[in-house]
Design a protein around this motif. Structure first.
Motif, PDB file in Angstrom:
ATOM      1  N   PHE A 245      13.080  31.450   2.064  1.00  0.00           N
ATOM      2  CA  PHE A 245      13.779  31.159   0.816  1.00  0.00           C
ATOM      3  C   PHE A 245      14.043  29.662   0.682  1.00  0.00           C
ATOM      4  CE2 PHE A 245      14.821  35.588   1.724  1.00  0.00           C
ATOM      5  CZ  PHE A 245      14.562  36.184   0.507  1.00  0.00           C
ATOM      6  N   LYS A 246      14.243  28.997   1.801  1.00  0.00           N
ATOM      7  CA  LYS A 246      14.482  27.555   1.769  1.00  0.00           C
ATOM      8  C   LYS A 246      13.256  26.819   1.259  1.00  0.00           C
ATOM      9  CE  LYS A 246      15.938  23.700   4.702  1.00  0.00           C
ATOM     10  NZ  LYS A 246      16.324  23.284   6.081  1.00  0.00           N
ATOM     11  N   ASP A 247      12.071  27.218   1.715  1.00  0.00           N
ATOM     12  CA  ASP A 247      10.835  26.588   1.242  1.00  0.00           C
ATOM     13  C   ASP A 247      10.655  26.806  -0.253  1.00  0.00           C
ATOM     14  OD1 ASP A 247      10.263  25.819   3.842  1.00  0.00           O
ATOM     15  OD2 ASP A 247       9.089  27.633   4.255  1.00  0.00           O
ATOM     16  N   LEU A 248      11.116  27.932  -0.739  1.00  0.00           N
ATOM     17  CA  LEU A 248      10.974  28.249  -2.155  1.00  0.00           C
ATOM     18  C   LEU A 248      11.881  27.390  -3.018  1.00  0.00           C
ATOM     19  CD1 LEU A 248       9.415  30.252  -3.972  1.00  0.00           C
ATOM     20  CD2 LEU A 248      11.375  31.792  -3.780  1.00  0.00           C
ATOM     21  N   LEU A 249      13.043  27.015  -2.477  1.00  0.00           N
ATOM     22  CA  LEU A 249      14.025  26.261  -3.252  1.00  0.00           C
ATOM     23  C   LEU A 249      13.836  24.754  -3.160  1.00  0.00           C
ATOM     24  CD1 LEU A 249      17.209  28.335  -2.323  1.00  0.00           C
ATOM     25  CD2 LEU A 249      15.875  28.465  -4.437  1.00  0.00           C
ATOM     26  N   VAL A 250      12.915  24.316  -2.304  1.00  0.00           N
ATOM     27  CA  VAL A 250      12.721  22.875  -2.110  1.00  0.00           C
ATOM     28  C   VAL A 250      12.209  22.215  -3.380  1.00  0.00           C
ATOM     29  CG1 VAL A 250      11.308  21.170  -0.902  1.00  0.00           C
ATOM     30  CG2 VAL A 250      12.402  23.005   0.378  1.00  0.00           C
ATOM     31  N   ARG A 251      11.302  22.883  -4.089  1.00  0.00           N
ATOM     32  CA  ARG A 251      10.690  22.299  -5.285  1.00  0.00           C
ATOM     33  C   ARG A 251      10.919  23.225  -6.477  1.00  0.00           C
ATOM     34  NH1 ARG A 251       4.642  20.675  -3.729  1.00  0.00           N
ATOM     35  NH2 ARG A 251       4.822  19.598  -5.739  1.00  0.00           N
ATOM     36  N   LYS A 252      11.338  22.641  -7.592  1.00  0.00           N
ATOM     37  CA  LYS A 252      11.607  23.426  -8.797  1.00  0.00           C
ATOM     38  C   LYS A 252      10.338  24.083  -9.327  1.00  0.00           C
ATOM     39  CE  LYS A 252      15.530  20.606 -10.302  1.00  0.00           C
ATOM     40  NZ  LYS A 252      16.076  19.748 -11.385  1.00  0.00           N
TER      41      LYS A 252
ATOM     42  N   ARG B  96       8.023  25.518  -7.768  1.00  0.00           N
ATOM     43  CA  ARG B  96       7.780  26.812  -7.121  1.00  0.00           C
ATOM     44  C   ARG B  96       8.603  27.910  -7.769  1.00  0.00           C
ATOM     45  NH1 ARG B  96       7.768  24.832  -0.740  1.00  0.00           N
ATOM     46  NH2 ARG B  96       5.808  23.636  -0.874  1.00  0.00           N
ATOM     47  N   LEU B  97       9.811  27.579  -8.178  1.00  0.00           N
ATOM     48  CA  LEU B  97      10.645  28.561  -8.857  1.00  0.00           C
ATOM     49  C   LEU B  97      10.073  28.911 -10.232  1.00  0.00           C
ATOM     50  CD1 LEU B  97      14.231  27.255  -7.995  1.00  0.00           C
ATOM     51  CD2 LEU B  97      13.049  29.231  -7.018  1.00  0.00           C
TER      52      LEU B  97
END
Length: 248
Positions: free
Chosen positions: A178-185, A187-188
């Motif tokens: 989940f941390k890797d997913l939240l690193v870059r907008k 990706r969201l």
């Protein structure tokens, strides 16, 4: 079939944009704009012209899509080519939509990519556009040959394709938590876009005939992404190889 160009646009934009490119997000928005405008214009020029409604013949069976196979032969020698589109405009409207998508892409995307894709080499900037020049003819042939089959199977195809592109994207972007997913907008944005496609596919399959039974199915939309994030660390190739080498 109308959703597949957008899914493929997003997939190839992300595939060729590069991890350091800041232009991918704007290209995603542009692709959504192109497909949306193409869809609206296609509906507006269809019967009734100027309305966001479509007047079409009702589809009763699969053979309605392939009337050209039922041209009469009165003398069993000469074939009279007199059949028309029985499902008008559901068959030809897709080709019109693809034409508008292609025109809008060629008018907008090259100028946009040339200005904002500074993080990529000159040969890499336009690869997502070149990819579209390949998949649009492929989609056109698929619609021409299998339009009837696709009419009945498109919700399932949409769900499968969107699941495939999401898994490939998360794997290629090294998203393992989940941390890797939240690193870059970005990706969201890609994740939420795919969730919309999942939801659209589920709604199309269930048709929401019974709201009390069908609406809870939308809770399954985040399930594939959650399953991937929870199991990615157990399927990491380097970990599997290291454990194999240690005899575990």
């Amino acid at each position: 079939m109308a959703m597949l160009p957008l899914v493929l646009h997003w997939f190839f934009i992300e595939w060729y944009s590069g991890k350091k490119s800041s232009s991918a997000l704007l290209q995603h928005v542009t692709a959504l704009f192109e497909c949306s405008i193409a869809a609206v214009v296609t509906v507006l020029i269809s019967d009734p012209v100027g309305s966001l409604q479509i007047r079409s013949c009702r589809v009763k069976k699969l053979s309605d899509w392939y009337t050209m196979l039922y041209n009469p032969s009165p003398d069993y020698i000469t074939t009279v080519h007199c059949t028309h589109e029985a499902v008008y405009p559901l068959y030809t409207i897709v080709f019109i939509y693809y034409a508008f998508c292609l025109v809008l892409m060629m008018l907008l995307r090259p100028l946009l990519v040339k200005k904002i894709a500074c993080g990529l080499g000159k040969s890499d900037r336009f690869k997502s556009i070149y990819a579209a020049l390949y998949f649009f003819p492929i989609l056109t042939v698929l619609q021409a040959v299998g339009g009837g089959l696709l009419y009945y199977a498109f919700p399932y195809i949409l769900v499968v394709v969107s699941l495939f592109t999401l898994s490939v994207y998360m794997s290629a972007s090294d998203v393992e938590s989940f941390k890797d997913l939240l690193v870059r907008k970005k990706r969201l944005v890609v994740l939420f876009s795919h969730w919309l496609l999942h939801a659209y596919g589920i709604i199309s399959i269930s048709k929401l005939d019974k709201l009390e039974q069908d609406l809870p199915l939308l809770a399954l939309v985040p399930a594939p992404a959650l399953f991937y994030l929870l199991t990615a660390k157990y399927t990491e190739p380097s970990r599997i190889l290291s454990e194999g080498g240690n005899g575990h």
